[in-house]
Design a protein around this motif. Structure first.
Motif, mmCIF file in Angstrom:
data_model
loop_
_atom_site.group_PDB
_atom_site.id
_atom_site.type_symbol
_atom_site.label_atom_id
_atom_site.label_comp_id
_atom_site.label_asym_id
_atom_site.label_seq_id
_atom_site.Cartn_x
_atom_site.Cartn_y
_atom_site.Cartn_z
ATOM 1 N N GLU B 306 27.329 82.682 58.090
ATOM 2 C CA GLU B 306 28.580 82.231 57.645
ATOM 3 C C GLU B 306 28.685 80.841 57.521
ATOM 4 O O GLU B 306 29.145 80.334 56.494
ATOM 5 C CB GLU B 306 29.481 82.594 59.073
ATOM 6 N N LEU B 307 27.768 80.051 58.309
ATOM 7 C CA LEU B 307 27.596 78.593 58.123
ATOM 8 C C LEU B 307 27.015 78.410 56.697
ATOM 9 O O LEU B 307 27.402 77.555 56.173
ATOM 10 C CB LEU B 307 26.599 78.001 59.411
ATOM 11 N N SER B 308 25.894 79.348 56.596
ATOM 12 C CA SER B 308 25.493 79.213 55.073
ATOM 13 C C SER B 308 26.535 79.496 54.092
ATOM 14 O O SER B 308 26.371 78.710 52.905
ATOM 15 C CB SER B 308 24.319 80.063 55.019
ATOM 16 N N TYR B 309 27.248 80.284 54.181
ATOM 17 C CA TYR B 309 28.220 80.518 53.363
ATOM 18 C C TYR B 309 29.299 79.539 52.957
ATOM 19 O O TYR B 309 29.777 79.173 51.914
ATOM 20 C CB TYR B 309 28.944 81.800 53.491
ATOM 21 N N TRP B 311 28.667 76.557 53.818
ATOM 22 C CA TRP B 311 28.062 75.631 53.161
ATOM 23 C C TRP B 311 28.074 75.618 51.681
ATOM 24 O O TRP B 311 28.137 74.898 50.735
ATOM 25 C CB TRP B 311 26.595 75.058 53.539
ATOM 26 N N GLU B 312 27.517 76.836 51.214
ATOM 27 C CA GLU B 312 27.757 77.048 49.711
ATOM 28 C C GLU B 312 29.103 76.631 49.037
ATOM 29 O O GLU B 312 29.075 76.302 47.953
ATOM 30 C CB GLU B 312 27.472 78.475 49.575
ATOM 31 N N LEU B 313 30.101 77.095 49.924
ATOM 32 C CA LEU B 313 31.414 76.759 49.247
ATOM 33 C C LEU B 313 31.625 75.383 49.176
ATOM 34 O O LEU B 313 32.035 74.709 48.495
ATOM 35 C CB LEU B 313 32.466 77.449 50.171
ATOM 36 N N ARG B 337 37.616 79.479 59.961
ATOM 37 C CA ARG B 337 36.892 80.766 60.359
ATOM 38 C C ARG B 337 36.937 81.044 61.747
ATOM 39 O O ARG B 337 37.257 81.926 62.418
ATOM 40 C CB ARG B 337 35.658 80.407 59.864
ATOM 41 N N PRO B 342 39.599 84.942 57.165
ATOM 42 C CA PRO B 342 38.410 85.313 56.585
ATOM 43 C C PRO B 342 38.150 84.178 55.511
ATOM 44 O O PRO B 342 39.032 83.401 55.049
ATOM 45 C CB PRO B 342 38.838 86.560 55.726
ATOM 46 N N LEU B 343 36.685 83.912 55.441
ATOM 47 C CA LEU B 343 36.383 82.808 54.505
ATOM 48 C C LEU B 343 36.791 83.200 53.022
ATOM 49 O O LEU B 343 36.660 84.437 52.647
ATOM 50 C CB LEU B 343 34.897 82.779 54.340
ATOM 51 N N GLU B 345 36.560 83.458 49.005
ATOM 52 C CA GLU B 345 35.552 83.820 48.083
ATOM 53 C C GLU B 345 35.147 82.813 47.301
ATOM 54 O O GLU B 345 33.999 82.361 47.043
ATOM 55 C CB GLU B 345 36.174 84.897 46.908
ATOM 56 N N LYS B 435 33.982 78.540 40.532
ATOM 57 C CA LYS B 435 32.560 78.684 39.862
ATOM 58 C C LYS B 435 32.675 78.536 38.249
ATOM 59 O O LYS B 435 31.575 77.661 38.140
ATOM 60 C CB LYS B 435 32.275 80.370 39.616
#
Lengths: 157, 647
Positions: B306-309, B311-313, B337, B342-343, B345, B435
């Motif tokens: 989740e943290l990675s996600y 971060w990606e965001l 979160r 929910p995180l 998209e 995106k």
């Protein structure tokens, strides 16, 4: 239009491999695996020259009847292998190069994520629908990377 | 009691609400926070927090609601005390829900206690009057209205000694003061004075101000900036309360009008994030590196994917580092979160870095550079917004840039018109736009492919270690271990362990000849040197002299010595390299007792010298070992630092 894209780590294990969902995807896995030898050969052939002078794009590794396999290696010995369909109006070299470049960019982005441990699989797990309260659902680790690969499989980019 | 209530937003027992209760309460709460088309959803503008727990019910509607429950004012006071609103100074969801439950309890005749809410209760009954709906629309003005009748400032909050106190006192005097004039302060505090008094004034003021909620809110946001500094500890507690309150109540946020409301950062939160940023990285205009951020966010106890996600965001430019807006976005996502959201998209538009930079220019104490940058941002921001977000959220999105910048009225009008036309935003379209924007940003960075691994190595590794301090130049070179220095009392000992040489021994002629790096040769040389010294002394003493300095040789010499003890040492020892073997002994025996004494003193002194040299030897051995180890360590490091691309 790549039919299979694979990212191989330095130690020659796959970090990410994904193919167009057809029958017999194992065939693609096998092709990628055999291409590793060719990659190694090309790397060593480029020689003992300084790494910086070595070209990252390796070009056509080997053609088969239906497919062509292209390779690309980064400076950290991470290899990208792409299998494309031969029946396509032949993709020009620079197109393949640009695809690899994009792949490399996406890969670097994955690397930039501090939560990604180099050497981990680049996973994109599906979200598990669960209760909002539960933290059961897994997150995509590399959505951007995945989407990039998907786009490459759909169209030439 | 209060502790429990306060702990209700703290670490207290979770408030269990039944389904119907949850439904009802959330509805009521939403009503109180005022999901009006005007403000961003909660009463006080600075409480326009998008984060779930942040929405606070303005005291006005809350008070009205409570009154509608037709409980005596005393009971209501008790309830509000119990629910902790007084403590925290505002009606957060936790407080509100607890209060509602207490109202239900009171209406059922139970005593107003925390325990009573633990059991099943019917829903509280409220006599809904249409004044409630009126109240809803005056959100922006409620801020001041509610503050007005609140005489006591939560005193414990104002440890910051801001102007709030004065402001509030001013406000108490002029509750209908125009919001433009009165700088806001902390979120509305629950008032203790009879509710009816203030809120009648409120209502009138609210209705007056309703026509201009936007302008009212906008300058509000700005003056809140400086005063939000005092929210330092409050947001912290607020965050804590956020986290816990929403582990308790998992109401879906009222998404009707503001689907991305959870993703908006309020001033308090913003301030908190900025403080946290500063704690990690003192310079607000530079970035936090990936590893630092990783450590920090890992503390939030979210899972790594989740943290990675997140971060990606949030790392929009994908550079492995977080600038301040990116950091705020990431932090906000983490908070959301943790509160069960929910995180998304894609990165919500309100969390986009440009948006954040524009919406929340740095407080004036920040560098002016950033302010100028943020001022220029909204000009870009607006068309950007309009292009990307043709939905309702534009309204909110544009609010903030509008609010904080000196835009012309025309711009405001234009934005307002778009707001009015906007339809509720569809969050599912979000992923496309971020995106696209990301890809459209078209990686201007020039990728040098070889840099990636290096950067990583550098990020991961520490600075190249400083070269180890050079060992003192005591013995590394031949000249440094100068037996002259060893044996001359005038020169201080180069090594601490050396004793002053025995004074009796004359200076060694050309001892540097005997210097070699290897101490193996020291022995014969040391042997030679004293043996040279022995030259001057009676010849017979040579053999005894030759023994002490070199132990290994002594053993050899001893038998020889004993054998040749009576022989005299040769006078030309200096030429003899074969020290281990026989020394030519003096042939003449001129000994007398006096010489014997001299010999004995010489023996003693030689022994001392021998001890000194032995110690020196051992120390040199030790140093050699250390140097070897250092060398090995350095070689290892070199190996690691070398680029991995070894064929």
């Amino acid at each position: 239009m790549a039919v299979c894209v694979a990212v191989i780590a330095k130690e020659n294990y796959p970090l990410y491999i994904r193919s167009v969902p057809t029958e017999n995807e194992l065939k693609f896995h096998y092709m990628v695996h055999t291409s590793l030898d060719v990659v190694d050969e090309k790397i060593s052939a480029m020689g003992k020259a300084l790494v910086d002078q070595r070209e990252l794009y390796l070009g056509l590794l080997y053609p088969t009847e239906d497919y062509k396999v292209y390779g690309y290696v980064t400076n950290s010995k991470v290899k990208f292998v792409m299998v494309v369909d031969s029946s396509n109006t032949a993709l020009r070299d620079n197109e393949i190069r640009s695809m690899f470049r994009k792949l490399h960019n996406s890969y670097t982005d994955v690397m930039c994520n501090p939560f990604y441990n180099p050497g981990d699989r680049i996973q994109s797990r599906q979200r598990v629908e669960g209760q909002v309260s539960s933290l059961n659902w897994t997150v995509s680790l590399c959505r951007a990377f995945d989407s990039m690969v998907t786009s490459m499989m759909i169209q030439v980019c | 009691m209060e502790a429990a209530a306060g702990a209700g937003c703290g670490s207290g027992p979770p408030l269990l609400l039944s389904e119907g209760e949850q439904q009802c309460y959330s509805e009521l709460f939403a009503r109180c926070t005022g999901a009006a088309s005007g403000g961003p959803g909660s009463g006080p503008p600075e409480a326009a927090r998008a984060a779930p727990g942040a929405a606070t019910a303005a005291a006005g509607p809350v008070a009205d609601l409570f009154r509608a429950s037709q409980l005596p004012a005393e009971t209501l006071h008790q309830i509000t005390e119990l629910c902790g609103a007084k403590r925290v100074g505002y009606f957060g969801p936790t407080q509100f829900y607890i209060a509602l439950k207490l109202i239900a309890a009171a209406q059922s005749g139970l005593p107003v206690r925390i325990e009573s809410i633990k059991c099943e209760l019917p829903l509280p009954r409220f006599m809904i009057s249409k004044t409630d709906s009126d109240i809803r629309f005056g959100n922006s003005a409620e801020l001041h209205g509610t503050k007005a009748p609140i005489p006591y400032l939560i005193s414990e909050k104002n440890t910051f000694k801001r102007m709030d106190d004065e402001d509030k006192q001013q406000e108490t005097q002029s509750p209908t003061m125009s919001p433009l004039a009165s700088p806001p302060s902390s979120p509305p505090h629950y008032q203790r004075v009879p509710l009816s008094h203030g809120y009648s004034k409120l209502r009138s003021s609210m209705e007056q101000m309703h026509p201009a909620p936007y302008e009212a809110r906008q300058p509000l946001v700005q003056p809140e900036g400086p005063s939000s500094g005092n929210q330092g500890t409050k947001p912290h507690r607020h965050q804590a309360s956020l986290i816990r309150s929403f582990s308790v109540e998992r109401e879906p946020q009222d998404n009707s009008n503001y689907p991305d409301e959870p993703w908006r950062i309020t001033e308090e939160q913003r301030e908190y994030y900025v403080n946290q940023f500063r704690s990690l990285q003192p310079d607000p205009s530079s970035f936090i590196s990936g590893s630092v951020a990783k450590n920090f966010f890992t503390k939030s106890k979210l899972s790594i994917p989740e943290l990675s996600y997140i971060w990606e965001l949030s790392d929009a430019d994908c550079d492995g580092a977080l600038t301040l807006p990116e950091f705020c976005a990431a932090f906000h996502l983490i908070v959301a979160r943790k509160n069960g959201y929910p995180l998304p998209e894609g990165l919500p538009p309100t969390l986009q870095p440009e948006y954040l930079q524009a919406a929340f220019p740095k407080p004036k104490r920040e560098c002016a550079l950033f302010d100028s940058y943020s001022e220029s941002m909204p000009a870009n921001q607006q068309p950007h917004d309009l292009n990307r977000m043709e939905k309702l959220s534009i309204k909110d999105g544009a609010d903030f840039p509008v609010s904080t910048q000196d835009l012309t009225g025309d711009d405001k009008q234009a934005l307002k018109s778009t707001m009015d036309e906007a339809v509720p935003k569809d969050t599912s379209e979000d992923p496309a736009t971020p995106k696209d924007s990301n890809s459209l940003k078209a990686r201007p960075r020039s990728r040098s492919y070889s840099s990636t691994s290096i950067e990583e190595a550098m990020k991961r590794g520490e600075d190249p270690p400083t070269p180890p301090p050079r060992p003192q130049k005591t013995h590394s070179r031949a000249s440094s271990l100068d037996l002259n220095k060893v044996f001359q009392p005038s020169v201080p000992a180069t090594k601490s362990g050396l004793l002053p040489p025995p004074p009796a021994l004359p200076p060694r002629p050309c001892p540097s000849q005997s210097e070699q790096a290897s101490e193996a040769e020291l022995h014969p040389q040391l042997n030679r040197a004293p043996s040279q010294a022995a030259e001057s002394s009676p010849t017979k003493k040579d053999t005894p002299y030759s023994q002490p300095p070199s132990k290994p040789i002594r053993r050899k010499l001893r038998p020889e010595n004993q054998a040749t003890e009576n022989q005299e040492p040769s006078t030309t020892v200096g030429g003899s390299v074969s020290v281990a073997t026989m020394k030519p002994h003096p042939t003449v025996q001129k000994q007398s007792s006096k010489q014997k004494k001299a010999i004995q003193t010489a023996i003693r002194k030689n022994k001392e010298a021998n001890a000194v040299l032995a110690r020196l030897n051992s120390e040199l051995q030790q140093q050699l070992k250390e140097v070897h180890q250092e060398r090995i360590a350095l070689e290892n490091q070199l190996e690691q630092l070398r680029p991995v691309t070894v064929l």
